[in-house]
Design an enzyme around this catalytic site. Structure first.
Site, mmCIF file in Angstrom:
data_model
loop_
_atom_site.group_PDB
_atom_site.id
_atom_site.type_symbol
_atom_site.label_atom_id
_atom_site.label_comp_id
_atom_site.label_asym_id
_atom_site.label_seq_id
_atom_site.Cartn_x
_atom_site.Cartn_y
_atom_site.Cartn_z
ATOM 1 C CB SER A 1 -12.821 -8.151 -5.132
ATOM 2 O OG SER A 1 -12.247 -9.410 -4.914
ATOM 3 N NE ARG B 1 -7.639 1.880 -5.714
ATOM 4 C CZ ARG B 1 -6.472 2.065 -5.141
ATOM 5 N NH1 ARG B 1 -5.465 2.576 -5.816
ATOM 6 N NH2 ARG B 1 -6.275 1.755 -3.874
ATOM 7 C CG HIS C 1 -0.243 2.273 -9.302
ATOM 8 N ND1 HIS C 1 -0.446 1.796 -8.027
ATOM 9 C CD2 HIS C 1 -1.367 2.995 -9.612
ATOM 10 C CE1 HIS C 1 -1.630 2.202 -7.583
ATOM 11 N NE2 HIS C 1 -2.202 2.950 -8.527
ATOM 12 C CG LEU D 1 9.807 -16.590 -4.619
ATOM 13 C CD1 LEU D 1 9.745 -16.664 -3.098
ATOM 14 C CD2 LEU D 1 10.202 -15.165 -5.049
ATOM 15 C CG ASP E 1 -2.089 0.903 1.092
ATOM 16 O OD1 ASP E 1 -2.346 1.386 -0.032
ATOM 17 O OD2 ASP E 1 -2.771 1.158 2.102
HETATM 18 C C1 FPP Z 1 -2.035 0.098 -3.348
HETATM 19 O O1 FPP Z 1 -1.588 1.448 -3.286
HETATM 20 C C2 FPP Z 1 -1.504 -0.541 -4.541
HETATM 21 C C3 FPP Z 1 -2.242 -1.046 -5.568
HETATM 22 C C4 FPP Z 1 -3.720 -0.990 -5.607
HETATM 23 C C5 FPP Z 1 -1.599 -1.636 -6.764
HETATM 24 C C6 FPP Z 1 -0.396 -2.487 -6.496
HETATM 25 C C7 FPP Z 1 0.398 -2.555 -7.741
HETATM 26 C C8 FPP Z 1 1.744 -2.521 -7.798
HETATM 27 C C9 FPP Z 1 2.638 -2.541 -6.629
HETATM 28 C C10 FPP Z 1 2.407 -2.423 -9.111
HETATM 29 C C11 FPP Z 1 2.630 -3.612 -9.934
HETATM 30 C C12 FPP Z 1 2.483 -4.942 -9.345
HETATM 31 C C13 FPP Z 1 2.857 -6.068 -9.979
HETATM 32 C C14 FPP Z 1 2.640 -7.382 -9.309
HETATM 33 C C15 FPP Z 1 3.507 -6.036 -11.310
HETATM 34 P P1 FPP Z 1 -2.659 2.612 -3.346
HETATM 35 O O2 FPP Z 1 -2.858 2.992 -4.751
HETATM 36 O O3 FPP Z 1 -3.907 2.193 -2.626
HETATM 37 O O4 FPP Z 1 -1.917 3.738 -2.565
HETATM 38 P P2 FPP Z 1 -2.564 4.857 -1.618
HETATM 39 O O5 FPP Z 1 -3.125 4.120 -0.418
HETATM 40 O O6 FPP Z 1 -1.400 5.706 -1.274
HETATM 41 O O7 FPP Z 1 -3.605 5.570 -2.424
#
Ligand code: FPP
Length: 256
Positions: free
Chosen positions: A65, A70, A36, A130, A19
């Site tokens: 889910s 968003r 991201h 892994l 997160d």
């Molecule tokens: C949460 O941060 C993160 C996500 C919803 C997306 C996770 C994706 C990645 C780490 C990138 C790529 C992953 C792979 C496996 C290739 P948020 O957007 O909720 O952050 P915030 O809480 O600061 O808004």
């Protein structure tokens, strides 16, 4: 030289809620997708860390889910990022002996992503350095409902009786049933919740939270999590005296 220190205890299975990507970008006055992308780089570092430290399984919450709700632009950007990562990283993961799998409602993704997920799984099926599981369009409640639905179908078809249903038979139908349950759960970004991640599998997992935003996570952060984990006493509902006698511990096997 002999040491009195106990042997280092490394989790067999690490599960992470990554997160803070959005906030990382917002703090830099950049669009959330930049966060991201930075998060994807941190994923690579985390995989390296797990391989270096002999962690056998890593499960990452990439898209819940609920994340489908968003803004369309962000969902689209994330899909593009997943597609690119699947195209650019899979060969390298394979070379490094990583077995890749995806858990979640795969039907909700487009054809191109689904095809690349299947390719990644097929290519890396025989690897064992892994076990990397990517939770995508995943929810812990969905997982449990899915397992219950499978058992209901078995009852309806006369393959099992309702009284045959127990924790083991339900657990065997949840995602990752072939792996030990996570020993350590990490959530970055400062929120103290599980957010519908592996609800069944986390029953006795040690939880570790950090304010660090996911793109800023590095080996030092992960080393700290492992050091804290190594100090925890895991009792699995027993007493401290019992767990110091290993024969009274519950089996450490599959999802029990
Ligand atoms: C949460 O941060 C993160 C996500 C919803 C997306 C996770 C994706 C990645 C780490 C990138 C790529 C992953 C792979 C496996 C290739 P948020 O957007 O909720 O952050 P915030 O809480 O600061 O808004």
């Amino acid at each position: 030289m002999a040491s009195d220190a106990p042997p280092a205890r490394v989790p067999r299975h690490l599960a992470i809620i990554m997160d803070g990507n959005g906030r990382w970008a917002e703090r830099r006055r950049r669009p959330r997708v930049i966060g991201h992308r930075a998060g994807a780089r941190a994923v690579n570092q985390c995989i390296d860390f797990c391989i270096e430290h002999g962690i056998g399984a890593l499960t990452l919450f990439a898209f819940s889910s609920e994340n489908w709700g968003r803004p369309e632009e962000e969902v689209g950007a994330l899909m593009k990022l997943f597609l690119n990562a699947l195209a650019s990283e899979v060969e390298e993961l394979h070379r490094r002996g990583v077995r890749v799998r995806f858990i979640g409602e795969r039907e909700r993704f487009g054809d191109a992503i689904r095809a690349r997920m299947e390719h990644a799984e097929t290519l890396t099926r025989g690897n064992a350095t892994l076990h990397l599981s990517i939770a995508a369009s995943y929810g812990g409640r969905w997982d449990i409902v899915n397992a219950a639905r499978g058992l209901a179908a078995d009852v309806a078809a006369g393959r099992i009786r309702p009284e045959d249903i127990d924790e083991r038979s339900l657990g065997m139908r949840t995602a990752l049933a072939d792996l030990p349950p996570p020993d350590l759960f990490i959530r970055t970004g400062g929120d103290l919740r599980i957010s519908n991640f592996l609800l069944w599998q986390l029953a006795y997992t040690e939880l570790w939270f950090t304010e660090t935003l996911w793109p800023d996570v590095d080996a030092a952060t992960l080393r700290q999590a492992l050091a804290d984990y190594a100090m925890r006493e895991r009792r699995f509902g027993l007493t401290g005296a019992q767990v110091s006698t290993p024969s009274s511990m519950p089996p450490s096997g599959t999802n029990e």
